[in-house]
Design a protein around this motif. Structure first.
Motif, PDB file in Angstrom:
ATOM      1  N   GLY A  96     -13.715 -17.562  16.667  1.00  0.00           N
ATOM      2  CA  GLY A  96     -12.954 -18.858  16.530  1.00  0.00           C
ATOM      3  C   GLY A  96     -11.494 -18.503  15.536  1.00  0.00           C
ATOM      4  O   GLY A  96     -10.374 -19.239  16.344  1.00  0.00           O
ATOM      5  N   LEU A  97     -11.678 -17.959  14.668  1.00  0.00           N
ATOM      6  CA  LEU A  97     -10.603 -17.603  13.895  1.00  0.00           C
ATOM      7  C   LEU A  97      -9.546 -16.771  14.730  1.00  0.00           C
ATOM      8  O   LEU A  97      -8.433 -16.881  14.734  1.00  0.00           O
ATOM      9  CB  LEU A  97     -10.961 -16.767  12.558  1.00  0.00           C
ATOM     10  CG  LEU A  97     -11.697 -17.606  11.638  1.00  0.00           C
ATOM     11  CD1 LEU A  97     -12.181 -16.737  10.426  1.00  0.00           C
ATOM     12  CD2 LEU A  97     -10.843 -18.928  11.070  1.00  0.00           C
ATOM     13  N   GLN A  98     -10.118 -15.695  15.341  1.00  0.00           N
ATOM     14  CA  GLN A  98      -9.226 -14.757  16.169  1.00  0.00           C
ATOM     15  C   GLN A  98      -8.391 -15.748  17.137  1.00  0.00           C
ATOM     16  O   GLN A  98      -7.196 -15.497  17.381  1.00  0.00           O
ATOM     17  CB  GLN A  98      -9.916 -14.031  17.134  1.00  0.00           C
ATOM     18  CG  GLN A  98      -9.329 -13.180  18.204  1.00  0.00           C
ATOM     19  CD  GLN A  98     -10.274 -12.549  19.085  1.00  0.00           C
ATOM     20  OE1 GLN A  98     -11.452 -13.083  19.562  1.00  0.00           O
ATOM     21  NE2 GLN A  98      -9.700 -11.451  19.701  1.00  0.00           N
ATOM     22  N   LYS A  99      -8.870 -16.654  17.924  1.00  0.00           N
ATOM     23  CA  LYS A  99      -8.119 -17.481  18.945  1.00  0.00           C
ATOM     24  C   LYS A  99      -7.277 -18.564  18.058  1.00  0.00           C
ATOM     25  O   LYS A  99      -6.159 -18.834  18.516  1.00  0.00           O
ATOM     26  CB  LYS A  99      -9.335 -18.239  19.733  1.00  0.00           C
ATOM     27  CG  LYS A  99      -9.866 -17.519  20.638  1.00  0.00           C
ATOM     28  CD  LYS A  99     -11.070 -18.253  21.487  1.00  0.00           C
ATOM     29  CE  LYS A  99     -11.737 -17.405  22.307  1.00  0.00           C
ATOM     30  NZ  LYS A  99     -11.078 -16.697  23.400  1.00  0.00           N
ATOM     31  N   SER A 122     -11.430  -8.017  14.504  1.00  0.00           N
ATOM     32  CA  SER A 122     -11.719  -7.463  13.201  1.00  0.00           C
ATOM     33  C   SER A 122     -11.145  -8.107  12.227  1.00  0.00           C
ATOM     34  O   SER A 122     -11.907  -8.392  11.061  1.00  0.00           O
ATOM     35  CB  SER A 122     -11.310  -5.886  13.168  1.00  0.00           C
ATOM     36  OG  SER A 122      -9.895  -5.945  13.380  1.00  0.00           O
ATOM     37  N   ASN A 123     -10.025  -8.683  12.084  1.00  0.00           N
ATOM     38  CA  ASN A 123      -9.589  -9.349  11.257  1.00  0.00           C
ATOM     39  C   ASN A 123     -10.343 -10.870  10.907  1.00  0.00           C
ATOM     40  O   ASN A 123     -10.593 -11.299   9.770  1.00  0.00           O
ATOM     41  CB  ASN A 123      -7.735  -9.645  11.335  1.00  0.00           C
ATOM     42  CG  ASN A 123      -7.198  -8.580  11.338  1.00  0.00           C
ATOM     43  OD1 ASN A 123      -7.506  -7.389  11.035  1.00  0.00           O
ATOM     44  ND2 ASN A 123      -5.776  -8.756  11.238  1.00  0.00           N
ATOM     45  N   GLY A 124     -10.627 -11.368  11.968  1.00  0.00           N
ATOM     46  CA  GLY A 124     -11.125 -12.666  12.041  1.00  0.00           C
ATOM     47  C   GLY A 124     -12.536 -12.333  11.329  1.00  0.00           C
ATOM     48  O   GLY A 124     -13.322 -13.069  10.340  1.00  0.00           O
ATOM     49  N   MET A 125     -13.316 -11.237  11.706  1.00  0.00           N
ATOM     50  CA  MET A 125     -14.607 -10.841  11.166  1.00  0.00           C
ATOM     51  C   MET A 125     -14.396 -10.470   9.670  1.00  0.00           C
ATOM     52  O   MET A 125     -15.544 -11.008   8.677  1.00  0.00           O
ATOM     53  CB  MET A 125     -15.253  -9.705  11.741  1.00  0.00           C
ATOM     54  CG  MET A 125     -16.551  -9.506  11.355  1.00  0.00           C
ATOM     55  SD  MET A 125     -17.723 -10.892  11.202  1.00  0.00           S
ATOM     56  CE  MET A 125     -18.435 -10.836  13.187  1.00  0.00           C
ATOM     57  N   ARG A 134      -8.711 -27.312  12.706  1.00  0.00           N
ATOM     58  CA  ARG A 134      -8.979 -26.192  13.766  1.00  0.00           C
ATOM     59  C   ARG A 134     -10.095 -25.616  13.161  1.00  0.00           C
ATOM     60  O   ARG A 134     -11.007 -25.187  13.935  1.00  0.00           O
ATOM     61  CB  ARG A 134      -8.024 -25.110  13.924  1.00  0.00           C
ATOM     62  CG  ARG A 134      -6.789 -25.625  14.658  1.00  0.00           C
ATOM     63  CD  ARG A 134      -5.842 -24.741  14.761  1.00  0.00           C
ATOM     64  NE  ARG A 134      -5.482 -24.445  16.119  1.00  0.00           N
ATOM     65  CZ  ARG A 134      -4.754 -23.501  16.742  1.00  0.00           C
ATOM     66  NH1 ARG A 134      -3.946 -22.790  15.903  1.00  0.00           N
ATOM     67  NH2 ARG A 134      -4.511 -23.235  18.043  1.00  0.00           N
ATOM     68  N   ILE A 135     -10.142 -25.580  11.839  1.00  0.00           N
ATOM     69  CA  ILE A 135     -11.439 -24.794  11.142  1.00  0.00           C
ATOM     70  C   ILE A 135     -12.545 -25.416  11.267  1.00  0.00           C
ATOM     71  O   ILE A 135     -13.637 -25.091  11.267  1.00  0.00           O
ATOM     72  CB  ILE A 135     -11.010 -24.468   9.715  1.00  0.00           C
ATOM     73  CG1 ILE A 135      -9.689 -23.377   9.613  1.00  0.00           C
ATOM     74  CG2 ILE A 135     -12.142 -23.481   8.799  1.00  0.00           C
ATOM     75  CD1 ILE A 135      -9.232 -23.326   8.083  1.00  0.00           C
TER      76      ILE A 135
END
Length: 193
Positions: free
Chosen positions: A156-159, A166-169, A81-82
């Motif tokens: 992408g991390l959010q999804k 904000s956590n993804g960022m 995924r990453i």
């Protein structure tokens, strides 16, 4: 991958040999220029292959850095995924090449080698008047597209992890952001020495 391929095409069609010769003639003799061009032609395929390998290495390194950030934030690393997120985000760097193509096709059709090689769309390099040679590269790296890259990574991390943007960022800034600025600092330090 597509950005380096388009970059090679843009360089090939928009950097006529005359511009390259004019630029090289300021630093080298005619015989040295002939030798350089002969070596370049002989290694053209190898150089492009190395660019592709470097791009793949770049994706793996960024994926690894983000994976560390994800681990440090107590999430399970999902490598596929990453790496998909990083690969998709890399397409943002296709846009500056298209801008360069458009700029030198329609706006600034009479240009020098220096104009072409120094062009860096929407970067601090274009906004600030640099005085030292070592300032060129880091100012080119600080551009809108780099920050769009960060945003796409965060989305992408959010999804992928079902977390707030904000956590993804935060994960992107803590991992990739720190590494990015550390890399710029190291390169600037080495270029000054």
């Amino acid at each position: 991958m597509i950005d380096f391929t388009l970059g090679a095409i843009v360089d090939h069609f928009f950097l006529p040999e005359q511009l390259v010769l004019e630029s090289l003639s300021k630093k080298f003799t005619q015989s040295e220029i002939a030798t350089l061009l002969k070596h370049k032609e002989g290694h053209y395929v190898l150089l492009n292959l190395l660019k592709g390998i470097f791009k793949l290495f770049n994706i793996v390194v960024i994926t690894s850095i983000l994976s560390i950030g994800i681990l440090l934030n107590d999430f399970k690393v999902q490598w596929i995924r990453i790496i998909n997120i990083v690969t998709i985000a890399q397409f943002v760097f296709f846009i500056p090449l298209l801008l360069k193509l458009g700029w030198f096709s329609f706006i600034k059709t009479d240009y020098t080698y220096a104009n072409f090689s120094d062009f860096s769309a929407l970067s601090l390099y274009n906004l600030l008047d640099y005085s030292e040679e070592w300032q060129r590269w880091p100012l080119k790296q600080l551009n809108i597209f780099e920050f769009l890259f960060w945003l796409i990574l965060a989305i992408g991390l959010q999804k992928a992890y079902n977390i707030p943007l904000s956590n993804g960022m935060s994960i992107v800034v803590q991992s990739y952001g720190v590494s990015f600025f550390l890399w710029i600092t190291v390169i600037v330090f080495l270029s000054i020495m």
